[in-house]
Design a protein around this motif. Structure first.
Motif, PDB file in Angstrom:
ATOM      1  N   VAL A  44     -98.706  -1.790 -83.503  1.00  0.00           N
ATOM      2  CA  VAL A  44     -98.120  -1.785 -84.849  1.00  0.00           C
ATOM      3  C   VAL A  44     -98.960  -0.907 -85.782  1.00  0.00           C
ATOM      4  N   VAL A  45    -100.290  -1.037 -85.657  1.00  0.00           N
ATOM      5  CA  VAL A  45    -101.182  -0.226 -86.493  1.00  0.00           C
ATOM      6  C   VAL A  45    -100.924   1.265 -86.243  1.00  0.00           C
ATOM      7  N   LEU A  46    -100.781   1.632 -84.966  1.00  0.00           N
ATOM      8  CA  LEU A  46    -100.563   3.042 -84.641  1.00  0.00           C
ATOM      9  C   LEU A  46     -99.145   3.496 -84.995  1.00  0.00           C
ATOM     10  N   LEU A  47     -98.173   2.606 -84.766  1.00  0.00           N
ATOM     11  CA  LEU A  47     -96.780   2.954 -85.100  1.00  0.00           C
ATOM     12  C   LEU A  47     -96.654   3.277 -86.581  1.00  0.00           C
ATOM     13  N   ARG A  48     -97.419   2.579 -87.403  1.00  0.00           N
ATOM     14  CA  ARG A  48     -97.357   2.849 -88.842  1.00  0.00           C
ATOM     15  C   ARG A  48     -97.833   4.250 -89.184  1.00  0.00           C
ATOM     16  N   CYS A  49     -98.691   4.799 -88.326  1.00  0.00           N
ATOM     17  CA  CYS A  49     -99.123   6.191 -88.522  1.00  0.00           C
ATOM     18  C   CYS A  49     -98.108   7.159 -87.906  1.00  0.00           C
ATOM     19  N   GLY A  50     -97.065   6.631 -87.290  1.00  0.00           N
ATOM     20  CA  GLY A  50     -96.092   7.491 -86.628  1.00  0.00           C
ATOM     21  C   GLY A  50     -96.513   7.855 -85.213  1.00  0.00           C
ATOM     22  N   LEU A  51     -97.511   7.154 -84.680  1.00  0.00           N
ATOM     23  CA  LEU A  51     -97.991   7.464 -83.329  1.00  0.00           C
ATOM     24  C   LEU A  51     -97.498   6.408 -82.352  1.00  0.00           C
ATOM     25  N   VAL A  52     -96.997   6.860 -81.191  1.00  0.00           N
ATOM     26  CA  VAL A  52     -96.542   5.935 -80.157  1.00  0.00           C
ATOM     27  C   VAL A  52     -97.388   6.137 -78.912  1.00  0.00           C
ATOM     28  N   PRO A  53     -98.349   5.254 -78.666  1.00  0.00           N
ATOM     29  CA  PRO A  53     -99.152   5.393 -77.456  1.00  0.00           C
ATOM     30  C   PRO A  53     -98.421   4.769 -76.271  1.00  0.00           C
ATOM     31  N   PHE A  54     -98.006   5.617 -75.343  1.00  0.00           N
ATOM     32  CA  PHE A  54     -97.293   5.095 -74.173  1.00  0.00           C
ATOM     33  C   PHE A  54     -98.254   4.704 -73.056  1.00  0.00           C
ATOM     34  N   GLY A  55     -99.547   4.675 -73.375  1.00  0.00           N
ATOM     35  CA  GLY A  55    -100.509   4.302 -72.342  1.00  0.00           C
ATOM     36  C   GLY A  55    -101.459   3.227 -72.802  1.00  0.00           C
ATOM     37  N   GLN A  56    -101.002   2.361 -73.685  1.00  0.00           N
ATOM     38  CA  GLN A  56    -101.889   1.344 -74.239  1.00  0.00           C
ATOM     39  C   GLN A  56    -102.366   0.367 -73.170  1.00  0.00           C
ATOM     40  N   ALA A  57    -101.679   0.341 -72.018  1.00  0.00           N
ATOM     41  CA  ALA A  57    -102.105  -0.529 -70.916  1.00  0.00           C
ATOM     42  C   ALA A  57    -103.507  -0.179 -70.455  1.00  0.00           C
ATOM     43  N   LEU A  58    -103.945   1.057 -70.718  1.00  0.00           N
ATOM     44  CA  LEU A  58    -105.309   1.438 -70.357  1.00  0.00           C
ATOM     45  C   LEU A  58    -106.307   0.453 -70.962  1.00  0.00           C
ATOM     46  N   ILE A 248     -91.244  -2.368 -80.557  1.00  0.00           N
ATOM     47  CA  ILE A 248     -89.999  -1.911 -81.165  1.00  0.00           C
ATOM     48  C   ILE A 248     -89.069  -3.083 -81.417  1.00  0.00           C
ATOM     49  N   MET A 249     -89.085  -4.025 -80.459  1.00  0.00           N
ATOM     50  CA  MET A 249     -88.238  -5.200 -80.608  1.00  0.00           C
ATOM     51  C   MET A 249     -88.668  -6.003 -81.841  1.00  0.00           C
ATOM     52  N   GLY A 250     -89.968  -6.178 -82.024  1.00  0.00           N
ATOM     53  CA  GLY A 250     -90.457  -6.972 -83.151  1.00  0.00           C
ATOM     54  C   GLY A 250     -90.376  -6.213 -84.464  1.00  0.00           C
ATOM     55  N   GLY A 251     -90.761  -4.959 -84.433  1.00  0.00           N
ATOM     56  CA  GLY A 251     -90.797  -4.163 -85.650  1.00  0.00           C
ATOM     57  C   GLY A 251     -92.228  -4.020 -86.141  1.00  0.00           C
ATOM     58  N   ALA A 252     -92.447  -3.041 -87.036  1.00  0.00           N
ATOM     59  CA  ALA A 252     -93.814  -2.765 -87.487  1.00  0.00           C
ATOM     60  C   ALA A 252     -94.025  -3.173 -88.938  1.00  0.00           C
ATOM     61  N   SER A 253     -93.056  -3.930 -89.484  1.00  0.00           N
ATOM     62  CA  SER A 253     -93.127  -4.204 -90.912  1.00  0.00           C
ATOM     63  C   SER A 253     -94.140  -5.289 -91.263  1.00  0.00           C
ATOM     64  N   SER A 254     -94.431  -6.165 -90.316  1.00  0.00           N
ATOM     65  CA  SER A 254     -95.374  -7.251 -90.594  1.00  0.00           C
ATOM     66  C   SER A 254     -96.142  -7.570 -89.322  1.00  0.00           C
ATOM     67  N   VAL A 255     -97.364  -8.057 -89.475  1.00  0.00           N
ATOM     68  CA  VAL A 255     -98.142  -8.422 -88.280  1.00  0.00           C
ATOM     69  C   VAL A 255     -97.487  -9.588 -87.544  1.00  0.00           C
ATOM     70  N   VAL A 256     -96.740 -10.406 -88.260  1.00  0.00           N
ATOM     71  CA  VAL A 256     -96.081 -11.547 -87.615  1.00  0.00           C
ATOM     72  C   VAL A 256     -95.049 -11.065 -86.599  1.00  0.00           C
ATOM     73  N   ALA A 257     -94.513  -9.877 -86.840  1.00  0.00           N
ATOM     74  CA  ALA A 257     -93.515  -9.318 -85.925  1.00  0.00           C
ATOM     75  C   ALA A 257     -94.077  -9.174 -84.516  1.00  0.00           C
TER      76      ALA A 257
END
Lengths: 319, 255
Positions: A44-58, A248-257
């Motif tokens: 969520v923190v990164l999505l807010r910057c417009g970044l999508v890390p597709f390898g966060q499993a690392l 994406i399912m939860g959304g990036a608008s709130s940490v509760v998401a």
């Protein structure tokens, strides 16, 4: 008091009560949801910057292996220390990779992060000492000297996971409201203006990348403790995809998401596996399709939309 | 003359075979309001971009308050006390106007800021409102920046650039894209807002009436270099300037 903090407190209270009273299957489901929510929170923190890390499993895997090896080889039994070590390992690697990652955006950022996660996956599969493709089992952790077994351990772990996860969600919530956190949207909207105010976009992104990596590490070791097992699959690209999916399912608008998204995902997957074992991925895909079509800002936008409508009806300014 | 606030020496910029700027020499003194004129492609924006680190000069030296800033990245130049606005306003479209200023206060305000504290609090909003009021756009505070009219967006862009209290402010075409009858209003608001900031201003402008009215000095660019430099009345009357600059920029239908 802040409404988000109230919701987080409610989540914590419900989890602690659940740890005492819920049936066993729900206890492990809730533990998994709260642990994975940490990885999603980082996204969520990164999505807010417009970044999508597709390898966060690392970082998820790094946290699990780092904390896991400490529990197995260093004779550390304490869950708290295990999580701290897993988080530190993932955060340190994120700090190092961040020097490179923070230079990239969009698809390049996404693909580079997949590349790193797959390199780690490859290394894990080849490494006999780390259990190769089978991974390894984790010893039962203790909790500040308290050493429960079996069912009791799982209930304690849920309470512990809830404390860690909700606590970190509260911290990230405060961070997102701070100037540094708010800079995320500025970076997404227009980097030029950020640089021309004298701030370093690269350094800002680097910091958020480390934060996301550390959170994923904490999530990884908690999931490892919950399942009692760690294997290279944790670094595989489909695992990363799952986290992006939940974010994406939860959304990036709130940490509760992040928590809501993880919980819904775990429930849907559990039921899909039970009623359509051959087609559960199809069910998950259909759910995501529906959400993208009807709730492009994620599940949490349902809650916020209602709140906004309520605020509008009360004649408050829509801010 | 004391140390000029901005000084360019033999500044050149080439893109392959294209010469965008050649042998630019200029000293700007503190307190001046410099109007930069020239046809499209004459090197005005290239010059502004070189001063603010967006482009690196191919040759030459640029100094700010006597210190070399030629090879510095934009943020380092900005931190030294230069601000700039853009031909296409660089604001944060998904935020409201007030949020734009709040976030700017958060990441750019001079001096230490309690970075761990919530940005969205009354005193920050009050500071943001004060900035907006000075630029006459307080009424748009709650509007998302992407929905603003060009004039308001331009003012917001300049407002953000001034939050750090720069001592030199470069405005790249502050009135472009604004209808003729609003241009003077925007410029008037701008200059009034900047009046009590004690800032040296350099602005690129195509409208000669605005240049005449607001500039204390004019630089005329042609073919990548400065062909005339001096008081507005003198430069705007210059024969070369009239032929190369005004003749080309004052055709009807073009600004």
């Amino acid at each position: 008091m802040d409404r988000t903090l109230l919701i987080l407190l409610a989540v914590l209270a419900a989890s602690l009560a659940g740890a005492l009273a819920m049936p066993a299957w729900a206890v492990s489901l809730a533990t998994m949801a709260l642990a994975k929510a940490l990885v999603v929170l980082g996204l969520v923190v990164l999505l807010r910057c417009g970044l999508v890390p597709f390898g966060q499993a690392l970082f998820f895997a790094l946290g699990a292996y780092g904390g896991g090896m400490a529990l197995r080889k260093l004779g550390i039994a304490d869950a708290l220390l295990g999580v701290a070590i897993g988080t530190a390992v993932a955060g340190t690697v994120a700090f190092l990779l961040g020097f490179l990652m923070a230079r990239y955006r969009e698809i390049f950022f996404a693909m580079l992060s997949v590349a790193f996660s797959m390199i780690f996956y490859g290394a894990l599969v080849k490494n006999e000492a780390l259990g190769s493709t089978d991974g390894f089992n984790l010893p039962t952790p203790t909790f500040l000297g308290y050493a429960p077994k079996g069912e009791e351990m799982r209930r304690t772990l849920l309470a512990y996971t809830a404390l860690v996860s909700v606590g970190l969600h509260a911290l990230v919530h405060a961070y997102l409201a701070s100037p540094l956190g708010r800079a995320a949207t500025a970076i997404r909207d227009n980097e030029i203006r950020v640089e021309y105010l004298g701030a370093s976009v690269q350094r800002l992104i680097h910091g958020k990348f480390v934060m996301a990596g550390a959170l994923a590490g904490a999530g990884g070791i908690l999931v490892g403790m919950a399942t009692g097992h760690i294997d290279p699959e944790m670094s595989y690209w489909t695992t990363s995809g799952e986290f992006v999916f939940i974010a994406i399912m939860g959304g990036a608008s709130s940490v509760v998401a992040a928590i809501a998204g993880s919980a819904v995902f775990e429930v849907v997957r559990t039921y899909a596996l039970q009623y359509a074992p051959q087609a559960w991925q199809g069910v998950i895909g259909a759910v995501l399709l529906l959400i993208i079509l009807f709730l492009p800002n994620g599940l949490w936008s349902l809650v916020e939309r209602r709140r906004k409508r309520a605020a509008g009806a009360a004649g408050e300014p829509g801010r | 003359m004391s140390v000029p606030i901005l000084s360019a020496r033999e500044v050149n910029k080439t893109f392959g075979a294209v010469v965008a700027a050649r042998d630019i020499n200029v000293d700007v003194a503190e307190g001046e309001v410099v109007g930069v004129i020239g046809a499209n492609g004459a090197g005005k924006t290239t010059f502004v971009n070189m001063v603010t680190g967006y482009l690196k000069p191919s040759a030459g030296r640029i100094q700010f308050e006597g210190a070399d800033i030629t090879a510095l990245p934009p943020r380092a130049i900005i931190r030294r006390g230069i601000g700039r606005s853009f031909q296409i306003p660089q604001v944060w479209g998904s935020m409201t106007v007030a949020e734009n200023v709040e976030v700017t206060l958060g990441i750019a305000a001079p001096g230490p800021l309690p970075f761990w504290r919530k940005l969205d609090r009354p005193e920050m909003r009050a500071r943001a409102d004060a900035v907006l009021a000075r630029f006459g756009i307080a009424e748009h505070a709650e509007v998302e920046a992407r929905l603003l009219s060009q004039g308001v967006r331009k003012l917001l862009d300049v407002a953000l650039a001034t939050v750090r209290q720069p001592r030199l402010l470069l405005l790249d075409e502050p009135t472009s894209g604004i209808s003729a009858d609003e241009k003077f209003g925007v410029m008037e608001t701008l200059m009034n807002a900047l009046k009590d900031q004690q800032v040296t201003v350099l602005f690129v402008e195509h409208d000669m009436q605005i240049v005449e009215r607001y500039a204390t000095r004019v630089l005329a660019f042609y073919d990548g270099t400065i062909i005339a430099d001096g008081a507005p009345s003198k430069v705007l009357a210059d024969a070369d300037v009239r032929r190369h600059v005004i003749g080309e920029t004052h055709r009807p239908g073009k600004h």
